[in-house]
Each structure stands twice: as C-alpha cells, then as structure tokens.
Enzyme design. Structure first.
Site, PDB file in Angstrom:
ATOM      1  N   HIS A 180       0.856  -1.199   0.000  1.00 25.03           N
ATOM      2  CA  HIS A 180       0.000   0.000   0.000  1.00 25.03           C
ATOM      3  C   HIS A 180       0.884   1.238   0.000  1.00 25.03           C
ATOM      4  O   HIS A 180       1.303   1.716   1.053  1.00 25.03           O
ATOM      5  CB  HIS A 180      -0.927  -0.041   1.226  1.00 25.03           C
TER       6      HIS A 180
ATOM      7  N   HIS B 144       1.650   4.817  -2.761  1.00 23.59           N
ATOM      8  CA  HIS B 144       1.279   5.551  -3.975  1.00 23.59           C
ATOM      9  C   HIS B 144       2.538   6.100  -4.619  1.00 23.59           C
ATOM     10  O   HIS B 144       3.445   6.552  -3.917  1.00 23.59           O
ATOM     11  CB  HIS B 144       0.292   6.659  -3.620  1.00 23.59           C
TER      12      HIS B 144
ATOM     13  N   GLU C 169     -11.211   3.768   6.130  1.00 26.60           N
ATOM     14  CA  GLU C 169     -10.206   4.711   6.614  1.00 26.60           C
ATOM     15  C   GLU C 169     -10.942   5.845   7.324  1.00 26.60           C
ATOM     16  O   GLU C 169     -11.107   5.811   8.528  1.00 26.60           O
ATOM     17  CB  GLU C 169      -9.368   5.226   5.421  1.00 26.60           C
TER      18      GLU C 169
ATOM     19  N   ASP D 132       1.827   4.000   2.805  1.00 29.41           N
ATOM     20  CA  ASP D 132       0.836   4.826   2.107  1.00 29.41           C
ATOM     21  C   ASP D 132       1.530   5.952   1.314  1.00 29.41           C
ATOM     22  O   ASP D 132       1.621   5.868   0.100  1.00 29.41           O
ATOM     23  CB  ASP D 132      -0.191   5.390   3.103  1.00 29.41           C
ATOM     24  N   ASP D 133       1.999   6.978   1.997  1.00 31.94           N
ATOM     25  CA  ASP D 133       2.612   8.131   1.312  1.00 31.94           C
ATOM     26  C   ASP D 133       3.776   8.659   2.128  1.00 31.94           C
ATOM     27  O   ASP D 133       3.650   9.669   2.827  1.00 31.94           O
ATOM     28  CB  ASP D 133       1.557   9.232   1.119  1.00 31.94           C
TER      29      ASP D 133
END
Ligand code: ZN
Length: 339
Positions: free
Chosen positions: A15, A17, A195, A273-274
C-alpha cells in the site's frame, strides 16, 4: 532485549502511492525546474491531503523525471528490505503533463522500475488505479472502465492489481463496472475503504468490488460482524499506521486499530501509504508497531508473510520471500531492540 533487524526482514510492500513515495528532495528539484510552487504541504484530514498530493504530482512533467521517480522508488524500497513492491500508479494522469498516450506513459514507468530492479533485485508489480474524486468519467476523457481495461490489458506485463483511492465520502457503487473488468482479467482488486468513513464504507466496498485486499480497512474494528467477514474470507488489510495518525483516523498510536485486527484473525500487512508526506519509511512503520504493541519477531514475520502471500507477485517470488522470512527467523537477533 536483542531483536532481529527489521531491515533484514524480507517483505512485500503493498500500500503505497507512486508520487506519494517520491523523495522530497527530488520533488523540490522538479518544482524548481518547472518554476512551480508546491505550497506549504500542510494538511489535517484526507480532503486537504488530496489537494497537497495533487500539487506534488503536478511537478512530474517530463518523461525523464517520471522515469526517475519510478527508479528511485525501487531503490528506496530495496533499502528497506522490500523484495516485492506494489505501488499504485495512474498512468492516465500523465496524459495532460507529458502529452503522451497512456501506453507510452506506462512504458516510461516500466523502464524506471526495471532500472531499479536491475540495480537492486527488488521486483515491482503495479497497481493501476482510479481516484474516485475524479468521478466515473475520470480525467482527460479517460473513464474508469478504460483505466480498468488498461490494467487488464497489461496483466502479465507488469500490472498485478487494480485499486481505487480518494475521498471515501464518494461511494464506490458507480465504479462497479470497472471492478468487474479487473476481476474478469484476474487482477487483484484493492479498494481504499474503512479509513475515514467507518465500517459502512467497507461493507459497500465488499458488495461493489469483491475485494482481495483493502487499503486501510482499520475502521472495520467498529463492527464485529465485519471483522468476522474479513477473517472468514481472508481479506487482507493493508494498514498504514502513520498515515492513520496524520489524517486523524487514529488519535494516538496507542489507540491504533492494528491489535484488534490481529486479535480478530484478520490478515494484516504494514505499509507507508505516502512516505513523502508522512515522513516514515517502511522499517520505521514496522518498528513503530513493534515497540508500541510489544510485537515479537514472530509476529512481525507473520505480517511480512501475509504481505508476500496477499501480493500480486509471481509464485516463485512469493516462495523466495517466505523462505527469506524463515531464514530471518532462524538467524540470531543482532540489534538492540526496545520491544
Ligand atoms: Zn492509500
């Protein structure tokens, strides 16, 4: 107590990006090159974050820079002990910035990933995705079914999964035809859900998209029937603890939903995630949950095994990672740990 090095633990990263994993210094360099202002980067919730994210992505405006972001991502993954990486990318967004057809954009991404793999051995499978903020009709005349068709066409050519991100207040139902195309092609389907919007968003993602995994899914703990469903159907939650803290999904790491998911028997992976915006690399995330919840090396290895098994990696790669994890467990603890 001495512990095994988290960096040495072989793992898959499921997960993340693409633009949200770019090196901050690289983005600064691109912004200066293009004469762009990426703003102050301040956000306190998901809708604000999506605006900050878009400004960063807009700085990638040249083929060589897109390729560089892809190559650097693989190099950075390798440095965290990631053997298989599954970044979510949306080639269609680059139509406006690069003025190239989607297949050419994707070829540039693949070149960058391949250079990174050649240099490090870390393999990549892309999650092609859509952002629900742009609606079913999508961006630049490319609708979500066309994105799914692109993903389906490239199964076996580097795309392994199909995702949907963006603001969870927008329900997933209108995107069902795109999910159907992805399933038909045999891709893994991985919606963001659970989320910001609670168990209802997970149930509607289940009904609409028949997910193999969920990006986040943490708020499933608010519904015992849902936890049981995720466990019984072995739907993996790709959890990103620091993202949850920074976007207000968990108020404190001590209160994070992870232990309840694990206790319920839901398959869980750990992710960033980021990392560009949240400042935590993958090993930092593993260490955070290890030290907060007192997880043993066996429990960390268990989540790493789930990351391999739930990934879109080829079977041989999965087996290689699983063997690597067993070798890690058989090795002597070599670091001073806090857990
Ligand atoms: Zn995400």
């Amino acid at each position: 107590m001495r512990r095994r090095s988290i960096k040495r633990l072989p793992k898959a990263h499921l997960h993340l990006h693409l633009e949200g994993s770019a090196r901050p210094e690289t983005i600064k360099e691109f912004a200066a090159l293009e004469g762009m202002d990426v703003g102050d980067g301040v956000f306190s919730n998901l809708p604000e974050f999506i605006v900050v994210y878009a400004k960063t992505a807009q700085t990638i405006r040249r083929p060589e820079n897109l390729k560089r972001v892809c190559r650097e991502l693989v190099e950075d993954e390798a440095a965290q002990g990631v053997w298989w990486s599954e970044p979510m990318g949306v080639p269609q967004y680059y139509w406006e910035r690069l003025k190239l057809p989607v297949d050419e954009v994707y070829a540039i991404m693949q070149e960058g990933f391949a250079e990174g793999t050649k240099a490090t051995g870390t393999e990549v499978g892309m999650m092609a995705g859509i952002n629900r903020n742009f609606g079913v009709d999508g961006l630049f005349g490319v609708n979500t079914v066309q994105v799914a068709e692109f993903a389906a066409r490239n199964k076996g050519n580097g795309v392994v999964s199909f995702g949907i991100a963006g603001d969870e207040r927008i329900p997933p139902d209108p995107f069902k035809p795109a999910f159907d195309v992805a399933h038909e092609a045999g891709l893994l389907v991985v919606p963001h859900a659970g989320e910001t919007m609670g168990p209802g968003s997970v149930w509607s993602a289940i009904q609409t998209s028949r997910p193999n995994r969920l990006a986040h899914g943490v708020r499933a703990i608010e519904d015992l029937d849902l936890l049981k469903y995720l466990r019984d159907n072995q739907i993996t939650c790709d959890v990103a603890p620091t993202s949850n803290l920074m976007l207000g999904v968990a108020n404190d790491i001590e209160l994070h939903q992870l232990p309840k998911l694990l206790d319920a028997g839901v398959p869980v992976t750990i992710n960033t995630d980021d990392q560009t915006f949240f400042g935590m690399l993958l090993c930092d995330e593993y260490k955070l949950v290890r030290d907060t919840f007192g997880l043993s090396d066996y429990e960390l290895a268990g989540m790493a095994k789930v990351s391999a098994l739930a990934s879109g990696a080829p079977e041989a790669t999965k087996q290689r990672i699983l063997q690597g994890i067993d070798d890690w467990l058989a090795s002597e603890p070599d670091e001073d740990g806090v857990g």
